[in-house]
Scaffold this motif. Structure first.
Motif, short mmCIF file in Angstrom:
data_model
loop_
_atom_site.label_atom_id
_atom_site.label_comp_id
_atom_site.label_asym_id
_atom_site.label_seq_id
_atom_site.Cartn_x
_atom_site.Cartn_y
_atom_site.Cartn_z
N THR A 70 0.84 -1.19 0.00
CA THR A 70 0.00 0.00 0.00
C THR A 70 0.88 1.24 0.00
O THR A 70 1.77 1.37 0.84
CB THR A 70 -0.90 0.02 1.25
OG1 THR A 70 -1.67 -1.18 1.28
CG2 THR A 70 -1.83 1.22 1.24
N PRO A 71 0.66 2.16 -0.97
CA PRO A 71 1.48 3.38 -0.99
C PRO A 71 1.11 4.28 0.18
O PRO A 71 0.01 4.18 0.74
CB PRO A 71 1.10 4.03 -2.32
CG PRO A 71 -0.26 3.51 -2.64
CD PRO A 71 -0.33 2.14 -2.02
N ASP A 72 2.05 5.15 0.55
CA ASP A 72 1.71 6.09 1.62
C ASP A 72 0.67 7.08 1.08
O ASP A 72 0.38 7.11 -0.12
CB ASP A 72 2.94 6.78 2.19
CG ASP A 72 3.58 7.80 1.26
OD1 ASP A 72 2.85 8.55 0.59
OD2 ASP A 72 4.83 7.85 1.23
N VAL A 73 0.10 7.84 1.96
CA VAL A 73 -1.02 8.72 1.62
C VAL A 73 -0.65 9.73 0.53
O VAL A 73 -1.43 9.96 -0.40
CB VAL A 73 -1.55 9.44 2.88
CG1 VAL A 73 -2.61 10.47 2.53
CG2 VAL A 73 -2.11 8.43 3.87
N LEU A 74 0.53 10.31 0.59
CA LEU A 74 0.93 11.29 -0.43
C LEU A 74 1.13 10.64 -1.79
O LEU A 74 0.75 11.21 -2.82
CB LEU A 74 2.19 12.04 0.00
CG LEU A 74 2.00 13.05 1.12
CD1 LEU A 74 3.34 13.66 1.53
CD2 LEU A 74 1.02 14.14 0.72
N GLU A 75 1.70 9.44 -1.81
CA GLU A 75 1.86 8.71 -3.08
C GLU A 75 0.49 8.36 -3.67
O GLU A 75 0.26 8.52 -4.87
CB GLU A 75 2.67 7.43 -2.87
CG GLU A 75 4.14 7.65 -2.62
CD GLU A 75 4.85 6.33 -2.29
OE1 GLU A 75 4.28 5.25 -2.52
OE2 GLU A 75 5.98 6.40 -1.79
N LEU A 76 -0.41 7.88 -2.83
CA LEU A 76 -1.75 7.53 -3.28
C LEU A 76 -2.47 8.77 -3.81
O LEU A 76 -3.13 8.71 -4.85
CB LEU A 76 -2.54 6.88 -2.14
CG LEU A 76 -3.99 6.50 -2.47
CD1 LEU A 76 -4.05 5.54 -3.66
CD2 LEU A 76 -4.65 5.89 -1.24
#
Length: 143
Positions: A4-10
């Motif tokens: 799961t990507p981190d929030v900023l990547e997502l």
């Protein structure tokens, strides 16, 4: 399974995907009758009802002369109508005509058909994932 990507990547991935999809829907799946910007004005009038030129320009974040050109074109084609403002004679109120509503509905039909054509080729699991993603996006934007 992919991590799961981190929030900023997502957020960056979603922004890019939404922007690209939106751009394609606005251009490739639009009718030849009106431009994407003109279609946006028709949709705005359909959703909000009659608006002044200033309101349209403010909502669309454009200068008044730009909105005037857009409305002039739509008016010439019979897709919108102008009327005097009921309380301020200096202003004009713009409203959607039946022909404008028909153009808007055709544009929406073309966009839905374009998107449905892309979804048809996907496996059921991917379509289910997109269905859930659409639900989540609607929930996020309703807050």
């Amino acid at each position: 399974m992919t991590p799961t990507p981190d929030v900023l990547e997502l957020a960056a991935e979603l922004r890019a995907a939404l922007m690209r999809t939106s751009r394609i829907l606005r251009t490739e799946a639009s009718s030849d009758v009106v431009s994407p910007g003109q279609n946006t004005v028709l949709a705005l009038l359909n959703k909000r009802g009659p608006l002044t030129m200033r309101q349209l320009a403010d909502i669309e974040h454009v200068q008044a002369p730009s909105m005037t050109r857009t409305v002039n074109h739509l008016c010439e084609r019979g897709f919108v109508a102008r009327a005097e403002h009921p309380t301020d004679g200096r202003q004009v109120v713009v409203s959607l005509t039946p022909d404008g509503r028909q153009v808007l509905e055709e544009s929406r039909r073309l966009r839905a058909a374009w998107l449905a054509g892309r979804l048809e080729g996907l496996p059921d699991a991917d379509r289910a994932a997109l269905h859930r993603a659409a639900e989540l996006l609607l929930e996020m934007t309703a807050r």
